[in-house]
Structure formats: structure tokens, C-alpha cells
Design an enzyme around this catalytic site. Structure first.
Site, mmCIF file in Angstrom:
data_model
loop_
_atom_site.group_PDB
_atom_site.id
_atom_site.type_symbol
_atom_site.label_atom_id
_atom_site.label_comp_id
_atom_site.label_asym_id
_atom_site.label_seq_id
_atom_site.Cartn_x
_atom_site.Cartn_y
_atom_site.Cartn_z
ATOM 1 N N LYS A 1 -0.227 9.824 -3.219
ATOM 2 C CA LYS A 1 1.189 9.723 -3.625
ATOM 3 C C LYS A 1 1.254 9.316 -5.096
ATOM 4 O O LYS A 1 1.272 8.131 -5.432
ATOM 5 C CB LYS A 1 1.904 8.692 -2.737
ATOM 6 C CG LYS A 1 3.346 8.412 -3.111
ATOM 7 C CD LYS A 1 4.100 7.717 -1.998
ATOM 8 C CE LYS A 1 5.479 7.298 -2.455
ATOM 9 N NZ LYS A 1 6.373 6.904 -1.373
ATOM 10 N N LYS B 1 1.003 2.895 4.000
ATOM 11 C CA LYS B 1 1.153 3.031 2.537
ATOM 12 C C LYS B 1 0.755 1.744 1.815
ATOM 13 O O LYS B 1 0.992 0.647 2.319
ATOM 14 C CB LYS B 1 2.607 3.339 2.192
ATOM 15 C CG LYS B 1 2.838 3.501 0.696
ATOM 16 C CD LYS B 1 4.304 3.611 0.346
ATOM 17 C CE LYS B 1 4.733 2.405 -0.466
ATOM 18 N NZ LYS B 1 6.094 2.534 -0.995
ATOM 19 N N ARG C 1 20.886 -3.417 7.403
ATOM 20 C CA ARG C 1 19.666 -2.687 7.005
ATOM 21 C C ARG C 1 19.269 -1.727 8.127
ATOM 22 O O ARG C 1 18.902 -0.575 7.902
ATOM 23 C CB ARG C 1 18.523 -3.677 6.699
ATOM 24 C CG ARG C 1 18.796 -4.533 5.464
ATOM 25 C CD ARG C 1 17.551 -5.259 4.987
ATOM 26 N NE ARG C 1 17.127 -6.358 5.843
ATOM 27 C CZ ARG C 1 17.562 -7.622 5.748
ATOM 28 N NH1 ARG C 1 18.446 -7.940 4.827
ATOM 29 N NH2 ARG C 1 17.101 -8.549 6.563
#
Ligand code: 13P
Length: 335
Positions: A217, A134, A44
Site C-alpha cells: 500500500k 495493516k 462511529r
């Protein structure tokens, strides 16, 4: 200009957009396994570090949304990931919600969790270098949904999250995602997205959010992915602009769309047309996950040592989207 407004504008200046690399370990595992790469912390990190060191970062990517695991990882050269990102002139951000769970009272819908202990987590992320955050609320369209309850509850959570983030001097990305799954029409998507966004701003205002210091967003206005309705890209762009013009307060510095399952080219083309037709004062850019990473991931999975080749594929997508964010993209540039 406030410090938060400054950060938001810096993230989105000159056609720059956001790389959403904040897939949870569960989601990243699905993405990696779909291309037959084992989902280890090392893999990752390697894929993400490869993107964050690509040459397009400086010119195209104003901010990167990280996941908790990644913001705490060190690069192969023993630098901290947030330092790697700021050293190339981009801004590190962090996903702070803890995922969408069953909404009590309307169990077919979701409510996003993560408010408990958030103030303390935010302080830790700030120290690690994050300057924006976020939180994603998620809504499905069916005959009965999204319900008033899910619209209200998710807007409330997005507002409480935003207040805590601004208190900690970071810019909240407010992401209410109306999903494209289903057979609904574009008109349904338009109406539900308007209702969801209007309720979000009602709550943001109630919670005293500095609207100049957030980034919205949203999804684009699309027909459901199982709908027979076929919209042209021009229609998508016009409906999206119209919906946002009527639901977003003018103080917002910028809008950065999610890709939501659109193909890479569709997401670029729609963003380009949104900017070609943009009759608002908003910056209209991108905060793409899949639509920035899909082909780079596919390429990398074939030879995980070919980092330069992987970066080339990513650089191309980042450049195409940055052109689209200025309404300067055309299909022939893809070749
Ligand atoms: P997609 O662009 O793949 O929809 O991801 C954006 C994102 O951050 C979803 O929360």
C-alpha cells in the site's frame, strides 16, 4: 496457489479495492467533529455500519480495514461487524499497529509501534474473523529526511509485523507512506519513495516473507502539497508506475494505493490513469480512507438518519474507484 496469495487476489479481483475504515478513535473524532457530529462509539458504529451495508460492498469492496473498536462491535441487528462484512462477500481486515511515535535518535521523525504482544493480538483478531491486516510506516520529506535511520527502522518493523501476520495465516498490508506534506518536488518524492520501498523489500526478504501473500500500500508520486510544481495527472501516473516497476519485486500480487490527502476526484483520476498506462503485471487498485468516505461523511452529517442517502453517496465513490482500478473511469461518469 497459496492460501495467502488467494486471499490477496480475492481482495483485489475485478477492480475491487479496499475500504480503509481503520481510523483510530482520535482520528475518527477529528473527522466527525469537522462535520459537527459528536464522536461517540454509537455514532462511529452507525456511520461505519451504514457503509458496510451499502450495495456497492459486494461488487466493489474486496476488503475492509477495521479498527480495534469496530471489529468488536455488534450491528444494530446484533450481528458481529466482521460477519456483516463477510456476508456481503468482502473480507474483514484489521489495523494492528498502535500508531507512529517519536523516533528516538531522530526525534523529528516517526517510528510505528505495536510489535509487543502482537502474536497474541493477531490470534484474537483471526478468531474474530480478520483475514488480513495493516501496518503503516510514515515518512516526511525535507532536506534531511527521511533519514537512513527512519527508513531502516520502519522497514524492520514492517518486516517483523509481516512475519508475525503470515505466521497467523493472514495477509499483511505493508504500508510505507511517504507523506505529501511539504514543498518538495515530485522528483524528491520519486527518489525517497523508491529508497523506502526498496529497503522494505530488503527487510521483508530477510524475514522470509512470502511475497505472494502480501499487498503493498504505497503513496502515489506527487509533488508536495506546498510545492509550486504542478504535475498533470498523466505525469503522476507515469512517475508512479515507473517508481514501482523499479522498486517492487514481481512476485507481489497487488498494489493498493492510499489516497494520502488527495481529493476524491484526484485520487480516482490518478488511479484510472495508472491503470490506463499500466505496463506492469501488478494489479493496481485502491485502499482509500478519506477518498472513499469524505463526501459520504459530509452528507451523513447533515442528517444522520438518512442512511440510504449516505449509502448512495458512498456507492458512487466505490463504483468510480472500481472503474478506475480497471482504467475504465471517465469524468462524465461523475455526474
Ligand atoms: P487515506 O486514503 O485517507 O490516506 O487513508 C488510507 C490509510 O489507510 C492510511 O493509513
Amino acid at each position: 496457489m497459496s492460501e495467502l496469495n488467494n486471499i490477496a487476489l480475492k481482495i483485489l479481483e475485478n477492480g475491487k479495492g479496499i475500504l480503509a475504515a481503520d481510523e483510530s478513535t482520535g482520528t475518527m473524532t477529528k473527522r466527525l467533529e469537522s462535520v459537527n457530529v459528536p464522536s461517540t462509539p454509537e455514532n462511529r458504529l452507525l456511520f461505519r455500519e451504514t457503509l458496510f451495508s451499502a450495495s456497492s460492498m459486494t461488487e466493489c469492496i474486496g476488503g475492509v480495514i477495521l479498527y480495534d473498536e469496530t471489529i468488536k462491535q455488534n450491528t444494530s441487528k446484533k450481528n458481529k461487524i466482521p460477519e456483516l462484512i463477510s456476508n456481503v462477500g468482502s473480507i474483514p481486515g484489521i489495523k494492528v499497529d498502535t500508531g507512529a511515535k517519536v523516533l528516538a535518535g531522530s526525534p523529528e521523525e516517526k517510528i510505528t509501534e505495536g510489535l509487543d504482544g502482537l502474536r497474541e493480538r493477531l490470534k484474537e483478531y483471526y478468531k474474530l474473523g480478520a483475514r488480513f491486516t495493516k501496518w503503516r510506516g510514515v515518512y516526511s520529506i525535507t532536506k534531511d529526511y527521511p533519514s537512513k535511520l527512519s527508513i531502516q527502522a520502519n522497514a524492520h518493523a514492517l518486516a517483523r509485523y509481516s512475519a508475525l501476520v503470515q505466521e497467523c495465516n493472514m495477509v499483511p498490508i505493508v504500508e510505507p507512506e511517504v507523506l505529501m506534506d511539504g514543498d518538495h518536488t515530485a522528483k524528491d518524492c520519486y527518489e525517497k519513495t523508491s529508497e523506502v520501498i526498496k529497503k522494505c523489500f530488503e527487510e521483508l526478504i530477510l524475514h522470509q516473507i512470502d511475497l505472494k501473500g502480501i499487498i503493498l500500500k504505497p503513496n502515489m508520486i506527487l509533488a508536495g502539497n506546498k510545492s509550486k510544481e504542478k504535475l498533470s495527472n498523466d505525469e503522476v501516473a507515469k512517475l508512479t508506475l515507473d517508481c514501482l516497476k523499479n522498486s517492487v519485486p514481481s512476485e507481489i500480487p497487488g498494489i493498493a494505493f492510499l489516497s494520502g490527502g488527495q481529493s476524491e476526484i484526484e485520487a480516482t483520476k490518478n488511479l484510472d490513469l495508472i491503470n490506463k498506462h499500466n505496463n506492469t503485471n501488478f494489479i493496481m487498485s485502491y485502499s482509500y480512507g478519506r477518498a472513499l468516505q469524505q463526501s459520504a461523511l459530509k452528507f451523513w452529517s447533515k442528517d444522520t438518519n438518512n442512511l440510504v442517502g449516505t449509502q448512495k453517496v458512498f456507492n458512487h465513490r466505490a463504483k468510480m474507484n472500481t472503474l478506475a482500478a480497471q482504467g475504465k473511469w471517465s469524468k462524465d461518469l461523475e455526474n
